[in-house]
Design a protein around this motif. Structure first.
Motif, PDB file in Angstrom:
ATOM      1  N   LEU A 367     -13.816  -1.303  -9.428  1.00 40.87           N
ATOM      2  CA  LEU A 367     -14.421  -0.012  -9.726  1.00 40.87           C
ATOM      3  C   LEU A 367     -13.481   0.851 -10.558  1.00 40.87           C
ATOM      4  CD1 LEU A 367     -15.906   0.521  -6.184  1.00 40.87           C
ATOM      5  CD2 LEU A 367     -17.275   0.489  -8.283  1.00 40.87           C
ATOM      6  N   ILE A 368     -12.209   0.869 -10.170  1.00 37.84           N
ATOM      7  CA  ILE A 368     -11.227   1.650 -10.920  1.00 37.84           C
ATOM      8  C   ILE A 368     -11.124   1.133 -12.347  1.00 37.84           C
ATOM      9  CG2 ILE A 368      -8.758   2.159 -11.105  1.00 37.84           C
ATOM     10  CD1 ILE A 368      -8.732   2.230  -7.990  1.00 37.84           C
ATOM     11  N   ARG A 369     -11.037  -0.158 -12.510  1.00 35.62           N
ATOM     12  CA  ARG A 369     -10.925  -0.731 -13.857  1.00 35.62           C
ATOM     13  C   ARG A 369     -12.193  -0.461 -14.671  1.00 35.62           C
ATOM     14  NH1 ARG A 369      -8.312  -6.491 -15.146  1.00 35.62           N
ATOM     15  NH2 ARG A 369      -6.598  -5.236 -14.363  1.00 35.62           N
ATOM     16  N   HIS A 370     -13.346  -0.546 -14.053  1.00 41.09           N
ATOM     17  CA  HIS A 370     -14.608  -0.277 -14.752  1.00 41.09           C
ATOM     18  C   HIS A 370     -14.602   1.137 -15.339  1.00 41.09           C
ATOM     19  CE1 HIS A 370     -18.951  -0.660 -15.510  1.00 41.09           C
ATOM     20  NE2 HIS A 370     -19.068   0.579 -15.048  1.00 41.09           N
ATOM     21  N   VAL A 371     -14.160   2.104 -14.546  1.00 40.45           N
ATOM     22  CA  VAL A 371     -14.111   3.491 -15.016  1.00 40.45           C
ATOM     23  C   VAL A 371     -13.056   3.651 -16.101  1.00 40.45           C
ATOM     24  CG1 VAL A 371     -13.518   5.844 -14.300  1.00 40.45           C
ATOM     25  CG2 VAL A 371     -15.057   4.454 -12.895  1.00 40.45           C
ATOM     26  N   GLN A 372     -11.901   3.034 -15.919  1.00 45.38           N
ATOM     27  CA  GLN A 372     -10.844   3.131 -16.929  1.00 45.38           C
ATOM     28  C   GLN A 372     -11.289   2.554 -18.266  1.00 45.38           C
ATOM     29  OE1 GLN A 372      -7.798   1.102 -14.648  1.00 45.38           O
ATOM     30  NE2 GLN A 372      -6.658   3.000 -14.312  1.00 45.38           N
ATOM     31  N   ARG A 373     -11.995   1.457 -18.241  1.00 42.25           N
ATOM     32  CA  ARG A 373     -12.453   0.833 -19.480  1.00 42.25           C
ATOM     33  C   ARG A 373     -13.500   1.671 -20.193  1.00 42.25           C
ATOM     34  NH1 ARG A 373     -12.716  -5.580 -17.616  1.00 42.25           N
ATOM     35  NH2 ARG A 373     -10.486  -6.009 -17.993  1.00 42.25           N
ATOM     36  N   ARG A 374     -14.107   2.606 -19.493  1.00 44.30           N
ATOM     37  CA  ARG A 374     -15.089   3.506 -20.085  1.00 44.30           C
ATOM     38  C   ARG A 374     -14.477   4.858 -20.419  1.00 44.30           C
ATOM     39  NH1 ARG A 374     -20.308   1.366 -18.930  1.00 44.30           N
ATOM     40  NH2 ARG A 374     -21.287   3.432 -19.031  1.00 44.30           N
ATOM     41  N   GLY A 375     -13.123   4.916 -20.383  1.00 40.85           N
ATOM     42  CA  GLY A 375     -12.423   6.123 -20.803  1.00 40.85           C
ATOM     43  C   GLY A 375     -11.984   7.042 -19.687  1.00 40.85           C
ATOM     44  N   GLY A 376     -12.218   6.670 -18.414  1.00 41.43           N
ATOM     45  CA  GLY A 376     -11.838   7.511 -17.295  1.00 41.43           C
ATOM     46  C   GLY A 376     -10.492   7.145 -16.713  1.00 41.43           C
ATOM     47  N   MET A 377     -10.189   7.719 -15.551  1.00 44.43           N
ATOM     48  CA  MET A 377      -8.927   7.473 -14.861  1.00 44.43           C
ATOM     49  C   MET A 377      -9.204   6.962 -13.461  1.00 44.43           C
ATOM     50  SD  MET A 377      -6.450  10.671 -15.937  1.00 44.43           S
ATOM     51  CE  MET A 377      -7.413  11.894 -15.031  1.00 44.43           C
ATOM     52  N   GLY A 378      -8.164   6.362 -12.852  1.00 46.29           N
ATOM     53  CA  GLY A 378      -8.333   5.857 -11.507  1.00 46.29           C
ATOM     54  C   GLY A 378      -7.032   5.788 -10.738  1.00 46.29           C
ATOM     55  N   ALA A 379      -7.145   5.842  -9.412  1.00 45.65           N
ATOM     56  CA  ALA A 379      -5.988   5.693  -8.524  1.00 45.65           C
ATOM     57  C   ALA A 379      -6.486   5.337  -7.128  1.00 45.65           C
ATOM     58  CB  ALA A 379      -5.158   6.974  -8.475  1.00 45.65           C
ATOM     59  N   TYR A 380      -5.578   4.822  -6.298  1.00 48.56           N
ATOM     60  CA  TYR A 380      -5.923   4.313  -4.968  1.00 48.56           C
ATOM     61  C   TYR A 380      -4.982   4.930  -3.943  1.00 48.56           C
ATOM     62  CZ  TYR A 380      -7.864   0.785  -1.772  1.00 48.56           C
ATOM     63  OH  TYR A 380      -8.522   0.151  -0.747  1.00 48.56           O
ATOM     64  N   LEU A 381      -5.462   5.933  -3.229  1.00 45.58           N
ATOM     65  CA  LEU A 381      -4.696   6.692  -2.251  1.00 45.58           C
ATOM     66  C   LEU A 381      -4.531   5.923  -0.947  1.00 45.58           C
ATOM     67  CD1 LEU A 381      -3.559   9.430  -1.056  1.00 45.58           C
ATOM     68  CD2 LEU A 381      -5.956  10.028  -0.598  1.00 45.58           C
ATOM     69  N   MET A 382      -3.333   5.992  -0.370  1.00 51.11           N
ATOM     70  CA  MET A 382      -3.062   5.420   0.949  1.00 51.11           C
ATOM     71  C   MET A 382      -2.595   6.516   1.890  1.00 51.11           C
ATOM     72  SD  MET A 382      -0.868   2.076  -0.155  1.00 51.11           S
ATOM     73  CE  MET A 382      -0.425   1.697   1.535  1.00 51.11           C
ATOM     74  N   VAL A 383      -3.059   6.445   3.142  1.00 51.51           N
ATOM     75  CA  VAL A 383      -2.717   7.454   4.149  1.00 51.51           C
ATOM     76  C   VAL A 383      -2.207   6.745   5.403  1.00 51.51           C
ATOM     77  CG1 VAL A 383      -3.588   9.358   5.547  1.00 51.51           C
ATOM     78  CG2 VAL A 383      -4.472   9.016   3.225  1.00 51.51           C
ATOM     79  N   GLY A 384      -1.040   7.148   5.877  1.00 53.73           N
ATOM     80  CA  GLY A 384      -0.437   6.522   7.048  1.00 53.73           C
ATOM     81  C   GLY A 384      -1.313   6.656   8.284  1.00 53.73           C
ATOM     82  N   ALA A 385      -1.487   5.535   9.012  1.00 54.58           N
ATOM     83  CA  ALA A 385      -2.383   5.517  10.169  1.00 54.58           C
ATOM     84  C   ALA A 385      -1.704   5.084  11.456  1.00 54.58           C
ATOM     85  CB  ALA A 385      -3.576   4.605   9.898  1.00 54.58           C
ATOM     86  N   GLY A 386      -0.439   4.643  11.393  1.00 57.21           N
ATOM     87  CA  GLY A 386       0.323   4.344  12.597  1.00 57.21           C
ATOM     88  C   GLY A 386      -0.310   3.348  13.537  1.00 57.21           C
ATOM     89  N   SER A 387      -0.768   2.208  13.023  1.00 55.28           N
ATOM     90  CA  SER A 387      -1.429   1.216  13.875  1.00 55.28           C
ATOM     91  C   SER A 387      -0.434   0.486  14.766  1.00 55.28           C
ATOM     92  CB  SER A 387      -2.166   0.189  13.010  1.00 55.28           C
ATOM     93  OG  SER A 387      -2.681  -0.856  13.814  1.00 55.28           O
ATOM     94  N   PRO A 388      -0.821   0.205  16.008  1.00 58.05           N
ATOM     95  CA  PRO A 388       0.057  -0.580  16.888  1.00 58.05           C
ATOM     96  C   PRO A 388       0.104  -2.055  16.531  1.00 58.05           C
ATOM     97  CG  PRO A 388      -2.019  -0.130  17.975  1.00 58.05           C
ATOM     98  CD  PRO A 388      -2.041   0.641  16.692  1.00 58.05           C
ATOM     99  N   GLY A 389      -0.862  -2.549  15.765  1.00 61.97           N
ATOM    100  CA  GLY A 389      -0.892  -3.943  15.339  1.00 61.97           C
ATOM    101  C   GLY A 389      -1.142  -4.027  13.847  1.00 61.97           C
ATOM    102  N   PRO A 390      -0.834  -5.149  13.233  1.00 62.23           N
ATOM    103  CA  PRO A 390      -1.023  -5.281  11.788  1.00 62.23           C
ATOM    104  C   PRO A 390      -2.498  -5.325  11.400  1.00 62.23           C
ATOM    105  CG  PRO A 390      -0.337  -7.370  12.741  1.00 62.23           C
ATOM    106  CD  PRO A 390      -0.250  -6.359  13.841  1.00 62.23           C
ATOM    107  N   HIS A 391      -2.765  -5.074  10.120  1.00 56.21           N
ATOM    108  CA  HIS A 391      -4.115  -5.209   9.602  1.00 56.21           C
ATOM    109  C   HIS A 391      -4.648  -6.614   9.897  1.00 56.21           C
ATOM    110  CE1 HIS A 391      -4.494  -1.466   7.161  1.00 56.21           C
ATOM    111  NE2 HIS A 391      -3.182  -1.518   7.233  1.00 56.21           N
ATOM    112  N   HIS A 392      -5.939  -6.699  10.178  1.00 54.59           N
ATOM    113  CA  HIS A 392      -6.646  -7.952  10.431  1.00 54.59           C
ATOM    114  C   HIS A 392      -6.158  -8.636  11.708  1.00 54.59           C
ATOM    115  CE1 HIS A 392      -8.355  -8.585   6.092  1.00 54.59           C
ATOM    116  NE2 HIS A 392      -8.191  -7.293   6.371  1.00 54.59           N
ATOM    117  N   SER A 393      -5.643  -7.849  12.633  1.00 59.44           N
ATOM    118  CA  SER A 393      -5.270  -8.402  13.934  1.00 59.44           C
ATOM    119  C   SER A 393      -6.137  -7.770  15.012  1.00 59.44           C
ATOM    120  CB  SER A 393      -3.792  -8.139  14.247  1.00 59.44           C
ATOM    121  OG  SER A 393      -3.579  -6.787  14.628  1.00 59.44           O
ATOM    122  N   GLU A 394      -6.209  -8.404  16.177  1.00 55.45           N
ATOM    123  CA  GLU A 394      -7.075  -7.931  17.254  1.00 55.45           C
ATOM    124  C   GLU A 394      -6.611  -6.612  17.856  1.00 55.45           C
ATOM    125  OE1 GLU A 394      -5.039 -10.371  20.993  1.00 55.45           O
ATOM    126  OE2 GLU A 394      -7.120 -10.773  20.409  1.00 55.45           O
TER     127      GLU A 394
END
Length: 416
Positions: A367-394
């Motif tokens: 999606l970001i690349r699609h907008v950039q190729r049409r003359g727009g801008m893009g970025a992907y924000l990350m926000v700390g969530a302090g999980s007790p386990g890693p992503h994709h774990s139970e």
């Protein structure tokens, strides 16, 4: 929505987690939460082209998850609608002054895995753990809540331009974004954003944008041979399993590239009819990833060549289909500056990292690349969530106080 309302909505989504393209109850709940707001909600074929999707859920699976959604309390009429027309939503909110169209991708799907039943796991202890075989183990319940919460925050329309939120299905497997691009949902966006909870970052941490990452292609390869008696007439058969297994070894043996970081994996191989039958069919799934978009395309060309060669050697037919894809991301410095500036205004933000390399793949990058190729801008924000386990774990979970922090930053960004 205040913190209590945001938390209640997030927990409702978490309790009723739904896998890719089956987010029927989730879509209905989003629609419910937006009722009465000054927004335009688009659904169905206007926002999602499902026709090219490979391995779309079967009719029986769609029926099963629609029934689960109804059992969980959503209206049967809306469950049937999203079951039949796709689960994506696009929500537009107009600002009071001229300005750019902002886009925000929030993903909705859960992973097909079971959540921890340990009494100390926060969702278990507080009565909202999922028990249906799907789990929000990557924070998509929080992402969806952020999107809904942001729309509530901006209902006074005191901002320039407009906001379009893309509630996207099927991020896991990187299959959903392209369906929305194909429907034109991102065509008129000037500034394209995505947001993600960072489980391994403490609450209060913010990353202005992901960078890089791994472009990926997910492939489904069907081998079609001919059955025969394995002892009485083996020469009459055409062994699809041998073609598939030869392909699997060849794919894993492909050379890595000196110019990029690459990954290859054969994930599944299902074949055969019986112990005394020459296998007439085999289905394999595999993926290629690379830190360079051209390199991943070259890897896919080589995978195709291996599969076609193995099929030729065994006299079987082969069909290769693209199941999912993503690209690398190159965010725009101007937009990162705006995100960092917005984050700096909030006292709950205790650490700001300008950029961080994405370790995996995410189709928000398309999606970001699609907008950039049409003359727009893009970025992907990350926000700390302090999980007790890693992503994709139970044991993955988000600290719920991270949700309003993300909404605060996005609100400040749009209000300028």
């Amino acid at each position: 929505m205040d913190f209590e309302q945001l938390t209640a909505f997030r927990r409702e989504l978490h309790r009723n987690a739904e896998p890719a393209f089956l987010e029927i109850g989730t879509a209905t709940r989003i629609e419910r939460e937006l009722d009465g707001l000054p927004v335009r909600v688009l659904t169905g074929r206007a926002v999602q082209d499902l026709s090219p999707v490979v391995n779309f859920p079967s009719e029986a699976t769609l029926d099963e998850w629609a029934a689960r959604a109804v059992d969980s309390g959503v209206p049967e009429e809306r469950a049937r609608y999203f079951r039949d027309n796709g689960t994506a939503l696009v929500v537009d909110l107009m600002g009071a002054r001229p300005g750019p169209r902002w886009g925000l991708r929030v993903d909705m799907d859960a992973l097909p895995m079971r959540e921890s039943a340990d009494a100390g796991h926060f969702p278990v202890a507080n009565g909202f753990a999922s028990t249906n075989g799907a789990m929000h183990a990557c924070g998509h319940d929080a992402h969806t809540t952020i999107g809904v919460g942001l729309l509530h925050r901006l209902t006074d329309r005191d901002f320039a331009g407009s906001l379009r939120i893309l509630f996207q299905p099927a991020e896991e497997g990187v299959r959903g974004a392209q369906t929305m691009i194909d429907a034109g949902a991102a065509d008129d966006i000037d500034h394209m954003l995505a947001v993600h909870m960072a489980g391994d970052m403490a609450v209060g941490g913010v990353v202005g944008s992901f960078t890089g990452g791994l472009a990926t292609r997910k492939l489904k390869i069907d081998f079609v041979g001919k059955a025969s008696h394995a002892a009485g007439a083996p020469e009459a058969g055409r062994n699809a399993l041998l073609a598939a297994s030869t392909s699997a070894l060849g794919i894993m043996g492909l050379p890595r590239f000196s110019s990029a970081d690459t990954r290859l994996n054969v994930g599944t191989l299902v074949a055969g009819d019986g112990v005394n039958i020459v296998p007439s069919s085999a289905v394999m799934t595999c993926e290629a990833r690379a830190s360079d978009d051209e390199v991943v395309d070259e890897l896919v060309d080589r995978v195709r060549a291996i599969a076609e060669g193995a099929a030729l050697a065994q006299g079987v037919r082969v069909n290769i289909a693209l199941m999912g894809q993503s690209a690398t991301v190159a965010p725009d410095d101007e937009l990162i500056d705006l995100i960092v500036k917005a984050a700096e205004t909030h006292r709950e933000v205790t650490e700001i990292v300008r950029t961080q390399v994405l370790a995996g793949s995410d189709d928000a990058n398309l999606l970001i690349r699609h907008v950039q190729r049409r003359g727009g801008m893009g970025a992907y924000l990350m926000v700390g969530a302090g999980s007790p386990g890693p992503h994709h774990s139970e044991t993955f979970d988000v600290a719920e106080e991270s949700i309003p922090i993300a909404i605060d930053i996005l609100e400040s960004l749009l209000r300028g």
